[in-house]
Enzyme design. Structure first.
Site, PDB file in Angstrom:
ATOM      1  N   ASP A  37       0.862  -1.189   0.000  1.00 39.42           N
ATOM      2  CA  ASP A  37       0.000   0.000   0.000  1.00 39.42           C
ATOM      3  C   ASP A  37       0.891   1.229   0.000  1.00 39.42           C
ATOM      4  O   ASP A  37       2.117   1.102   0.078  1.00 39.42           O
ATOM      5  CB  ASP A  37      -0.917  -0.039   1.252  1.00 39.42           C
ATOM      6  N   TYR A  62     -13.323   5.668 -13.409  1.00 38.12           N
ATOM      7  CA  TYR A  62     -13.486   4.569 -12.456  1.00 38.12           C
ATOM      8  C   TYR A  62     -14.251   3.417 -13.109  1.00 38.12           C
ATOM      9  O   TYR A  62     -13.837   2.256 -13.049  1.00 38.12           O
ATOM     10  CB  TYR A  62     -14.235   5.093 -11.220  1.00 38.12           C
ATOM     11  N   LYS A 109     -12.811  -0.351 -13.930  1.00 35.28           N
ATOM     12  CA  LYS A 109     -13.378  -1.556 -13.310  1.00 35.28           C
ATOM     13  C   LYS A 109     -13.909  -2.535 -14.369  1.00 35.28           C
ATOM     14  O   LYS A 109     -13.855  -3.750 -14.177  1.00 35.28           O
ATOM     15  CB  LYS A 109     -14.470  -1.175 -12.302  1.00 35.28           C
TER      16      LYS A 109
HETATM   17  N1  NAD Z   1     -16.213   0.939  -0.990  1.00 36.18           N
HETATM   18  C1  NAD Z   1     -16.965   0.585  -2.007  1.00 36.18           C
HETATM   19  O1  NAD Z   1     -18.166   0.848  -2.031  1.00 36.18           O
HETATM   20  C2  NAD Z   1     -16.368  -0.198  -3.155  1.00 36.18           C
HETATM   21  C3  NAD Z   1     -17.258  -0.793  -4.065  1.00 36.18           C
HETATM   22  C4  NAD Z   1     -16.752  -1.505  -5.131  1.00 36.18           C
HETATM   23  C5  NAD Z   1     -15.376  -1.633  -5.286  1.00 36.18           C
HETATM   24  N2  NAD Z   1     -14.537  -1.028  -4.392  1.00 36.18           N
HETATM   25  C6  NAD Z   1     -13.107  -1.167  -4.612  1.00 36.18           C
HETATM   26  O2  NAD Z   1     -12.514  -1.763  -3.471  1.00 36.18           O
HETATM   27  C7  NAD Z   1     -11.139  -1.383  -3.405  1.00 36.18           C
HETATM   28  C8  NAD Z   1     -10.846  -0.900  -1.991  1.00 36.18           C
HETATM   29  O3  NAD Z   1     -11.637   0.237  -1.743  1.00 36.18           O
HETATM   30  P1  NAD Z   1     -12.103   0.699  -0.286  1.00 36.18           P
HETATM   31  O4  NAD Z   1     -13.532   1.040  -0.406  1.00 36.18           O
HETATM   32  O5  NAD Z   1     -11.645  -0.270   0.725  1.00 36.18           O
HETATM   33  O6  NAD Z   1     -11.307   2.080  -0.231  1.00 36.18           O
HETATM   34  P2  NAD Z   1     -10.252   2.682   0.802  1.00 36.18           P
HETATM   35  O7  NAD Z   1      -9.957   4.043   0.283  1.00 36.18           O
HETATM   36  O8  NAD Z   1     -10.735   2.504   2.189  1.00 36.18           O
HETATM   37  O9  NAD Z   1      -8.963   1.736   0.621  1.00 36.18           O
HETATM   38  C9  NAD Z   1      -8.176   1.772  -0.536  1.00 36.18           C
HETATM   39  C10 NAD Z   1      -6.746   1.387  -0.170  1.00 36.18           C
HETATM   40  O10 NAD Z   1      -5.968   1.370  -1.377  1.00 36.18           O
HETATM   41  C11 NAD Z   1      -4.774   2.080  -1.147  1.00 36.18           C
HETATM   42  N3  NAD Z   1      -4.240   2.624  -2.399  1.00 36.18           N
HETATM   43  C12 NAD Z   1      -4.746   3.621  -3.156  1.00 36.18           C
HETATM   44  N4  NAD Z   1      -3.962   3.864  -4.212  1.00 36.18           N
HETATM   45  C13 NAD Z   1      -2.928   2.987  -4.126  1.00 36.18           C
HETATM   46  C14 NAD Z   1      -1.784   2.735  -4.933  1.00 36.18           C
HETATM   47  N5  NAD Z   1      -1.528   3.447  -6.034  1.00 36.18           N
HETATM   48  N6  NAD Z   1      -0.930   1.748  -4.565  1.00 36.18           N
HETATM   49  C15 NAD Z   1      -1.173   1.013  -3.441  1.00 36.18           C
HETATM   50  N7  NAD Z   1      -2.235   1.210  -2.637  1.00 36.18           N
HETATM   51  C16 NAD Z   1      -3.101   2.195  -2.970  1.00 36.18           C
HETATM   52  C17 NAD Z   1      -5.160   3.186  -0.165  1.00 36.18           C
HETATM   53  O11 NAD Z   1      -4.024   3.732   0.511  1.00 36.18           O
HETATM   54  C18 NAD Z   1      -6.097   2.427   0.768  1.00 36.18           C
HETATM   55  O12 NAD Z   1      -5.391   1.785   1.798  1.00 36.18           O
HETATM   56  C19 NAD Z   1     -10.936  -0.316  -4.488  1.00 36.18           C
HETATM   57  O13 NAD Z   1     -10.337  -0.906  -5.619  1.00 36.18           O
HETATM   58  C20 NAD Z   1     -12.350   0.120  -4.811  1.00 36.18           C
HETATM   59  O14 NAD Z   1     -12.473   0.621  -6.115  1.00 36.18           O
HETATM   60  C21 NAD Z   1     -15.004  -0.313  -3.338  1.00 36.18           C
END
Ligand code: NAD
Length: 254
Positions: free
Chosen positions: A39, A158, A162
């Site tokens: 991360d 985004y 995806k």
């Molecule tokens: N929360 C939602 O509703 C949701 C829904 C569908 C998909 N997602 C996907 O789930 C994944 C996690 O999202 P989340 O909701 O836990 O968000 P979050 O922001 O809580 O966590 C994302 C993590 O990714 C890390 N990160 C970001 N850019 C990075 C990089 N370039 N290199 C390494 N690490 C990096 C951040 O530091 C963070 O720790 C994402 O890919 C997001 O698109 C989230």
């Protein structure tokens, strides 16, 4: 659910410092796997690893920007030398980017989101496949979204990233189906993490609007996505290959 397949294994979780990634790192640890978190949030990443150790597993935080092929190469060199490989990988790191319709999406935002969400998955997937083909074994889950299965206004980069993850997952799954490596994607609905907090800006009306998109009437919990990821990695999903699994409270059923 309890599994007996994760003991003495190593799982890599990108984006494991927070949200869904952190929940999944802890779920792996609870099932006996050692966990590597990659991360860019060092403080939260070290915190995840402290919590991994609280659960009796070993682990390491390795700072890695998944958008950088050089940093991903260094990550895998470290994994090779310190951990002798990985059994499971969750390519989860992602960002939402700025909210604006396609005509107003800046090139900079487009590049940054694609670099992280799609190139980042590709960089890691490529190295994981190389590593796993040496053993002809392993399971990989890529993070997509319901935005990888349907359109969603206001986040064009985004949504494109995806959808790209789903396509990449299917192509790689077919290529390596006979090698013993299973490759799938998970497509969450709206999950209660910092990302959704940023998208709604903490505005209760915006939050209610997001919740109203969920047929079950609430956001998902990060642990509910972690459960699906562990199932996809486990032998219980031994016949699941190239699937883009919606874990979405019914979002895609509309
Ligand atoms: N929360 C939602 O509703 C949701 C829904 C569908 C998909 N997602 C996907 O789930 C994944 C996690 O999202 P989340 O909701 O836990 O968000 P979050 O922001 O809580 O966590 C994302 C993590 O990714 C890390 N990160 C970001 N850019 C990075 C990089 N370039 N290199 C390494 N690490 C990096 C951040 O530091 C963070 O720790 C994402 O890919 C997001 O698109 C989230």
């Amino acid at each position: 659910m309890s599994y007996d397949v994760f003991d003495d294994t190593v799982a890599l979780v990108t984006g494991g410092s927070a949200g869904i990634g952190r929940s999944t790192a802890l779920a792996f640890a609870e099932q006996g796997a050692d966990v590597i978190v990659a991360d860019v949030d060092d403080e939260q990443g070290e915190q995840t690893i402290a919590e991994v150790r609280d659960r009796g597993a070993d682990g390491a935080y390795i700072r890695t920007d998944v958008a950088s092929i050089e940093e991903v190469d260094t990550l895998f060199e470290t994994i090779d030398s310190d951990w002798s490989g990985i059994d499971y990988a969750f390519n989860n790191a992602g960002i939402e980017g700025e909210q604006a319709p396609t005509g107003e999406c800046s090139l900079d935002n487009w590049r940054r989101v694609l670099d992280t969400n799609l190139d980042g998955v590709f960089h890691c997937l490529k190295r994981e496949i190389e590593m796993m083909t040496e053993r002809d074994d392993g399971a990989i889950v890529n993070m997509s979204s319901v935005s990888g299965l349907s359109g969603f206004p206001g986040l064009p980069a985004y949504v494109a990233s995806k959808h790209g993850v789903v396509g990449l997952t299917k192509a790689a799954a077919l290529e390596y189906a006979e090698s013993g490596i299973r490759i799938n994607a998970v497509c969450p609905g709206i999950v209660d993490t910092d990302m959704i907090g940023r998208v709604t800006g903490g505005d209760p009306d915006a939050e209610r609007q997001y919740v109203s998109m969920e047929p079950v009437g609430c956001m998902g919990d990060p642990g509910e996505i972690a459960d699906a990821v562990l199932w996809l990695c486990s032998d219980k999903a031994s016949f699941v290959q190239g699937e883009a699994l919606a874990v979405d409270g019914g979002f895609m059923a509309r």
